[in-house]
Design a protein around this motif. Structure first.
Motif, PDB file in Angstrom:
ATOM      1  N   PHE A  48      23.254  31.146 -20.560  1.00  0.00           N
ATOM      2  CA  PHE A  48      24.435  31.149 -21.420  1.00  0.00           C
ATOM      3  C   PHE A  48      24.725  29.753 -21.951  1.00  0.00           C
ATOM      4  CE2 PHE A  48      29.070  30.666 -21.902  1.00  0.00           C
ATOM      5  CZ  PHE A  48      29.240  31.492 -22.995  1.00  0.00           C
ATOM      6  N   SER A  49      24.542  28.746 -21.131  1.00  0.00           N
ATOM      7  CA  SER A  49      24.779  27.369 -21.572  1.00  0.00           C
ATOM      8  C   SER A  49      23.823  26.972 -22.685  1.00  0.00           C
ATOM      9  CB  SER A  49      24.633  26.409 -20.393  1.00  0.00           C
ATOM     10  OG  SER A  49      25.578  26.706 -19.398  1.00  0.00           O
ATOM     11  N   VAL A  50      22.554  27.339 -22.552  1.00  0.00           N
ATOM     12  CA  VAL A  50      21.565  27.035 -23.594  1.00  0.00           C
ATOM     13  C   VAL A  50      21.916  27.765 -24.882  1.00  0.00           C
ATOM     14  CG1 VAL A  50      19.144  27.401 -24.263  1.00  0.00           C
ATOM     15  CG2 VAL A  50      19.690  26.486 -22.009  1.00  0.00           C
ATOM     16  N   PHE A  51      22.259  29.031 -24.766  1.00  0.00           N
ATOM     17  CA  PHE A  51      22.597  29.840 -25.924  1.00  0.00           C
ATOM     18  C   PHE A  51      23.853  29.319 -26.619  1.00  0.00           C
ATOM     19  CE2 PHE A  51      24.690  33.689 -27.657  1.00  0.00           C
ATOM     20  CZ  PHE A  51      23.779  33.970 -28.644  1.00  0.00           C
ATOM     21  N   ALA A  52      24.894  29.027 -25.852  1.00  0.00           N
ATOM     22  CA  ALA A  52      26.139  28.504 -26.428  1.00  0.00           C
ATOM     23  C   ALA A  52      25.900  27.153 -27.091  1.00  0.00           C
ATOM     24  CB  ALA A  52      27.212  28.390 -25.344  1.00  0.00           C
ATOM     25  N   ALA A  53      25.078  26.313 -26.473  1.00  0.00           N
ATOM     26  CA  ALA A  53      24.763  25.009 -27.074  1.00  0.00           C
ATOM     27  C   ALA A  53      24.039  25.183 -28.399  1.00  0.00           C
ATOM     28  CB  ALA A  53      23.914  24.187 -26.108  1.00  0.00           C
ATOM     29  N   GLY A  54      23.150  26.160 -28.484  1.00  0.00           N
ATOM     30  CA  GLY A  54      22.445  26.419 -29.740  1.00  0.00           C
ATOM     31  C   GLY A  54      23.376  26.872 -30.837  1.00  0.00           C
ATOM     32  N   ILE A  55      24.317  27.730 -30.505  1.00  0.00           N
ATOM     33  CA  ILE A  55      25.277  28.194 -31.509  1.00  0.00           C
ATOM     34  C   ILE A  55      26.176  27.050 -31.958  1.00  0.00           C
ATOM     35  CG2 ILE A  55      27.314  29.660 -31.827  1.00  0.00           C
ATOM     36  CD1 ILE A  55      25.827  31.863 -30.444  1.00  0.00           C
ATOM     37  N   ILE A  56      26.626  26.243 -31.023  1.00  0.00           N
ATOM     38  CA  ILE A  56      27.473  25.097 -31.375  1.00  0.00           C
ATOM     39  C   ILE A  56      26.695  24.120 -32.252  1.00  0.00           C
ATOM     40  CG2 ILE A  56      28.612  23.053 -30.404  1.00  0.00           C
ATOM     41  CD1 ILE A  56      29.507  24.913 -28.083  1.00  0.00           C
ATOM     42  N   LEU A  57      25.449  23.871 -31.928  1.00  0.00           N
ATOM     43  CA  LEU A  57      24.623  22.979 -32.742  1.00  0.00           C
ATOM     44  C   LEU A  57      24.388  23.564 -34.133  1.00  0.00           C
ATOM     45  CD1 LEU A  57      23.127  20.307 -32.730  1.00  0.00           C
ATOM     46  CD2 LEU A  57      21.145  21.484 -31.800  1.00  0.00           C
ATOM     47  N   SER A  58      24.169  24.851 -34.217  1.00  0.00           N
ATOM     48  CA  SER A  58      23.985  25.516 -35.511  1.00  0.00           C
ATOM     49  C   SER A  58      25.224  25.374 -36.386  1.00  0.00           C
ATOM     50  CB  SER A  58      23.665  26.996 -35.289  1.00  0.00           C
ATOM     51  OG  SER A  58      23.678  27.710 -36.491  1.00  0.00           O
ATOM     52  N   ILE A  59      26.385  25.632 -35.815  1.00  0.00           N
ATOM     53  CA  ILE A  59      27.630  25.497 -36.563  1.00  0.00           C
ATOM     54  C   ILE A  59      27.854  24.039 -36.953  1.00  0.00           C
ATOM     55  CG2 ILE A  59      30.146  25.715 -36.393  1.00  0.00           C
ATOM     56  CD1 ILE A  59      29.594  28.201 -34.603  1.00  0.00           C
ATOM     57  N   GLY A  60      27.514  23.116 -36.066  1.00  0.00           N
ATOM     58  CA  GLY A  60      27.647  21.691 -36.383  1.00  0.00           C
ATOM     59  C   GLY A  60      26.764  21.265 -37.541  1.00  0.00           C
ATOM     60  N   MET A  61      25.551  21.810 -37.601  1.00  0.00           N
ATOM     61  CA  MET A  61      24.666  21.468 -38.724  1.00  0.00           C
ATOM     62  C   MET A  61      25.219  21.990 -40.044  1.00  0.00           C
ATOM     63  SD  MET A  61      20.743  21.707 -37.382  1.00  0.00           S
ATOM     64  CE  MET A  61      20.827  23.238 -36.492  1.00  0.00           C
ATOM     65  N   ILE A  62      25.797  23.171 -40.014  1.00  0.00           N
ATOM     66  CA  ILE A  62      26.386  23.721 -41.234  1.00  0.00           C
ATOM     67  C   ILE A  62      27.629  22.920 -41.626  1.00  0.00           C
ATOM     68  CG2 ILE A  62      27.540  25.749 -42.209  1.00  0.00           C
ATOM     69  CD1 ILE A  62      25.558  27.442 -40.528  1.00  0.00           C
ATOM     70  N   LEU A  63      28.471  22.577 -40.666  1.00  0.00           N
ATOM     71  CA  LEU A  63      29.651  21.756 -40.955  1.00  0.00           C
ATOM     72  C   LEU A  63      29.253  20.389 -41.493  1.00  0.00           C
ATOM     73  CD1 LEU A  63      32.152  22.357 -38.020  1.00  0.00           C
ATOM     74  CD2 LEU A  63      32.430  22.980 -40.406  1.00  0.00           C
ATOM     75  N   GLY A  64      28.147  19.859 -40.996  1.00  0.00           N
ATOM     76  CA  GLY A  64      27.662  18.571 -41.476  1.00  0.00           C
ATOM     77  C   GLY A  64      27.306  18.596 -42.951  1.00  0.00           C
ATOM     78  N   GLU A  65      27.029  19.763 -43.487  1.00  0.00           N
ATOM     79  CA  GLU A  65      26.745  19.902 -44.914  1.00  0.00           C
ATOM     80  C   GLU A  65      28.009  20.146 -45.726  1.00  0.00           C
ATOM     81  OE1 GLU A  65      23.713  19.473 -46.268  1.00  0.00           O
ATOM     82  OE2 GLU A  65      22.932  19.032 -44.282  1.00  0.00           O
ATOM     83  N   ILE A  66      29.082  20.600 -45.086  1.00  0.00           N
ATOM     84  CA  ILE A  66      30.311  20.947 -45.802  1.00  0.00           C
ATOM     85  C   ILE A  66      31.279  19.774 -45.896  1.00  0.00           C
ATOM     86  CG2 ILE A  66      32.363  22.429 -45.681  1.00  0.00           C
ATOM     87  CD1 ILE A  66      30.520  24.586 -44.524  1.00  0.00           C
ATOM     88  N   ILE A  67      31.405  19.002 -44.850  1.00  0.00           N
ATOM     89  CA  ILE A  67      32.369  17.895 -44.825  1.00  0.00           C
ATOM     90  C   ILE A  67      32.148  16.919 -45.988  1.00  0.00           C
ATOM     91  CG2 ILE A  67      33.197  15.923 -43.460  1.00  0.00           C
ATOM     92  CD1 ILE A  67      34.158  18.622 -42.375  1.00  0.00           C
ATOM     93  N   GLY A 100      31.261  28.295 -45.112  1.00  0.00           N
ATOM     94  CA  GLY A 100      30.402  27.806 -44.026  1.00  0.00           C
ATOM     95  C   GLY A 100      30.493  28.682 -42.794  1.00  0.00           C
ATOM     96  N   PHE A 101      31.706  29.113 -42.452  1.00  0.00           N
ATOM     97  CA  PHE A 101      31.900  29.959 -41.283  1.00  0.00           C
ATOM     98  C   PHE A 101      31.229  31.317 -41.493  1.00  0.00           C
ATOM     99  CE2 PHE A 101      34.501  32.412 -38.225  1.00  0.00           C
ATOM    100  CZ  PHE A 101      34.292  31.621 -37.111  1.00  0.00           C
ATOM    101  N   ILE A 102      31.349  31.871 -42.700  1.00  0.00           N
ATOM    102  CA  ILE A 102      30.698  33.153 -43.001  1.00  0.00           C
ATOM    103  C   ILE A 102      29.185  33.021 -42.902  1.00  0.00           C
ATOM    104  CG2 ILE A 102      30.216  34.777 -44.887  1.00  0.00           C
ATOM    105  CD1 ILE A 102      33.202  34.441 -45.681  1.00  0.00           C
ATOM    106  N   PHE A 103      28.642  31.917 -43.440  1.00  0.00           N
ATOM    107  CA  PHE A 103      27.200  31.728 -43.335  1.00  0.00           C
ATOM    108  C   PHE A 103      26.750  31.514 -41.897  1.00  0.00           C
ATOM    109  CE2 PHE A 103      27.112  31.113 -47.948  1.00  0.00           C
ATOM    110  CZ  PHE A 103      26.005  31.883 -48.245  1.00  0.00           C
TER     111      PHE A 103
END
Length: 172
Positions: A48-67, A100-103
């Motif tokens: 679960f920790s690995v999976f949650a970290a992957g999702i958080i990293l994925s969202i962070g990469m998308i946010l990094g393109e939006i900010i 970004g959240f929808i994507f």
């Protein structure tokens, strides 16, 4: 010293921190409440920790393109040439973050659908709940790969929505 540039830098830093913490908090709570109700980090569940970290990293990469698109709009409003009001900045920022959240949701959903189609008879959610680290690593790697591929397209879409001032074609 350029006070406008310094002000913009501080705005960008505060905006990035506040927005990213808020979006990541909401995303993690949704992830935990929808998919993994009975699992927490306190339990010994590395999957679960690995999976949650992957999702958080994925969202962070998308946010990094939006900010940067949001700060470009703030720069336009500070330039004096284009009158963008605070209300418009908030509306566009909400739109950009919503897109970004929808994507992010679409990417996460597509990964789960992809794995469901590829691995018939295997329930990845159940595997992750049962601490199957191998399933979590494969799902997370796929999630991050698709995010890396899609993030530039998301950035281009967001950039196309920035209200740049109209320019004339002086060559005609």
């Amino acid at each position: 010293m350029q006070t406008k540039l310094l002000t913009l830098a501080f705005i960008e830093i505060v905006l990035a921190i506040v927005v990213s913490v808020l979006i990541l908090f909401i995303s993690f709570k949704i992830l935990q409440s929808v998919f993994f109700k009975n699992i927490s980090f306190r339990e010994d569940n590395m999957a679960f920790s690995v999976f949650a970290a992957g999702i958080i990293l994925s969202i962070g990469m998308i946010l990094g393109e939006i900010i940067p698109s949001i700060t470009n709009m703030i720069r336009l409003s500070m330039s004096g040439e284009n009158e963008i009001m605070l209300g418009e900045i908030i509306q566009y920022s909400g739109l950009y973050l919503g897109i970004g959240f929808i994507f992010a949701l679409l990417i996460n959903t597509s990964v789960f659908l992809l794995f469901s189609a590829l691995t018939k008879g295997v329930n990845e959610f159940k595997d992750i709940q049962q601490n199957n680290v191998a399933s979590a690593v494969i799902v997370t790697a796929t999630l991050l790969s698709i995010t890396l591929i899609a993030k530039d397209s998301i950035s281009l879409l967001i950039s196309a929505l920035i209200p740049y001032p109209e320019t004339t074609n002086f060559l005609l």
